[in-house]
Design a protein around this motif. Structure first.
Motif, PDB file in Angstrom:
ATOM      1  N   TYR A  77     120.814  42.497  61.245  1.00 13.71           N
ATOM      2  CA  TYR A  77     119.827  43.524  60.897  1.00 13.71           C
ATOM      3  C   TYR A  77     118.420  43.087  61.307  1.00 13.71           C
ATOM      4  CZ  TYR A  77     117.507  47.032  57.932  1.00 13.71           C
ATOM      5  OH  TYR A  77     116.752  48.069  57.466  1.00 13.71           O
ATOM      6  N   HIS A 109     119.899  51.349  61.906  1.00 14.19           N
ATOM      7  CA  HIS A 109     120.584  52.175  60.905  1.00 14.19           C
ATOM      8  C   HIS A 109     122.022  51.719  60.684  1.00 14.19           C
ATOM      9  CE1 HIS A 109     117.647  55.331  59.900  1.00 14.19           C
ATOM     10  NE2 HIS A 109     117.147  55.047  61.082  1.00 14.19           N
ATOM     11  N   GLY A 112     121.733  48.486  58.606  1.00 14.17           N
ATOM     12  CA  GLY A 112     121.112  48.818  57.327  1.00 14.17           C
ATOM     13  C   GLY A 112     122.062  49.543  56.401  1.00 14.17           C
ATOM     14  N   CYS A 258     113.695  50.764  51.383  1.00 13.35           N
ATOM     15  CA  CYS A 258     114.485  51.754  52.141  1.00 13.35           C
ATOM     16  C   CYS A 258     114.329  53.152  51.557  1.00 13.35           C
ATOM     17  CB  CYS A 258     115.958  51.352  52.156  1.00 13.35           C
ATOM     18  SG  CYS A 258     116.319  49.982  53.274  1.00 13.35           S
ATOM     19  N   ALA A 280     112.990  44.518  56.851  1.00 14.95           N
ATOM     20  CA  ALA A 280     113.510  44.001  58.118  1.00 14.95           C
ATOM     21  C   ALA A 280     113.387  42.490  58.235  1.00 14.95           C
ATOM     22  CB  ALA A 280     112.788  44.664  59.291  1.00 14.95           C
TER      23      ALA A 280
END
Length: 318
Positions: A77, A109, A112, A258, A280
């Motif tokens: 990620y 995405h 995540g 998020c 991130a």
């Protein structure tokens, strides 16, 4: 709003210009060193957890099985966006190709969403372990855990595929500057030269369904755990809560940013960049520290495993 019709195929953009995290050149040099250090901690810290769990015979429970996958996903990620951001600190014009932008969008995405599902499964695992200990080994079998992990990858893929397909065919006729350090769905929708209102609603609903489903399972799991622990002894309650505390901390660190970024209308602002840095870079960096500092089993396994490695290497030299 002067937007071109949806049927327009005009696409004059072959690359995007990322404005980056900050524009000050002096601060960028400092950020290069700082975020390079952060990224190394992310990779090495999470890799240490993966290797320790894989090689340690004591860490063979489903909880550690899921933790190893969580650490692996954290590496992936963070690697989608962080290396590009670090490299861009050293260049004046930060560009990314249209294909590279779409790959970055898909990867972000994909990993995540997969991480969100894994975190949810880990909460369910704690619920079974604490509230139904006698049935734990029959419910959380190796086969069941493998199927759950596979389902998380499929779920992440389907979510990311929809997010990418919604933006991949949009016409971009200029400007091509993205006020971000990576390609994400909301900044891209803002640049498209067509009406993106319906698409932005679908994007928010798509992200909302994933986040809401995960959030409900997480909340229900921990509410049941807390109710169940009321009848346990203080020692049993303390031990159970200590195993859950690390996971709850990681859940808050991950779902908080998020939720702020994706579960709201497409009203992107520059403040979103700072929030994006958190989920991130910062969260993947903190996860290994949270799980190792609060978990004696992991720390003991690391000491034993790496102590054995050092001893064997010394014997080889003799």
């Amino acid at each position: 709003m002067d937007r071109m019709p949806m049927m327009s195929n005009i696409n004059n953009v072959t690359e995007f210009v990322l404005l980056g995290l900050i524009q000050n050149e002096e601060i960028q040099k400092t950020c290069f060193v700082l975020f390079l250090f952060f990224y190394l901690v992310v990779v090495l810290g999470n890799l240490l957890i993966v290797v320790t769990i894989v090689l340690s015979s004591r860490l063979n429970s489903p909880m550690y099985f899921f933790l190893s996958y969580l650490s692996f996903i954290d590496i992936c990620y963070s690697s989608v966006t962080t290396p590009k951001m670090i490299a861009d600190f050293l260049v004046e014009k930060k560009t990314i190709s249209v294909i590279g932008c779409k790959v970055q969008l898909f990867g972000g995405h994909f990993f995540g969403c997969t991480e969100a599902i894994i975190l949810t499964v880990m909460a369910y695992d704690r619920y079974i372990a604490i509230c139904k200990p006698l049935h734990y080994t029959t419910i959380m079998t190796k086969r069941a855990c493998s199927h759950v992990v596979a389902a998380s990858w499929v779920g992440g893929f389907m979510h990311s595929l929809l997010q990418t397909l919604l933006t991949i065919h949009l016409p971009f006729c200029g400007p091509n500057e993205i006020d971000h350090f990576f390609c994400d769905v909301h900044p891209l929708l803002k640049l498209a030269c067509t009406d993106t209102y319906i698409i932005s609603i679908v994007v928010v609903v798509n992200s909302g369904v994933v986040a809401l489903a995960c959030f409900i399972v997480l909340v229900v799991s921990y509410i049941i755990i807390l109710i169940y622990l009321r009848s346990r002894s203080s020692e049993g309650r303390r031990k159970a809560l200590s195993t859950c505390a690390s996971h709850i901390t990681v859940v808050i660190l991950f779902f908080g940013p998020c939720t702020f970024t994706y579960i709201r209308p497409s009203s992107y602002s520059s403040e979103d960049k700072m929030v994006a840095v958190f989920f991130a870079v910062i969260t993947p960096m903190l996860n290994p520290l949270i799980y190792t500092l609060r978990n004696e089993e992991v720390k003991n396994a690391m000491r034993k495993l790496w102590g054995r490695k050092v001893t064997s290497s010394e014997k080889t030299r003799m």
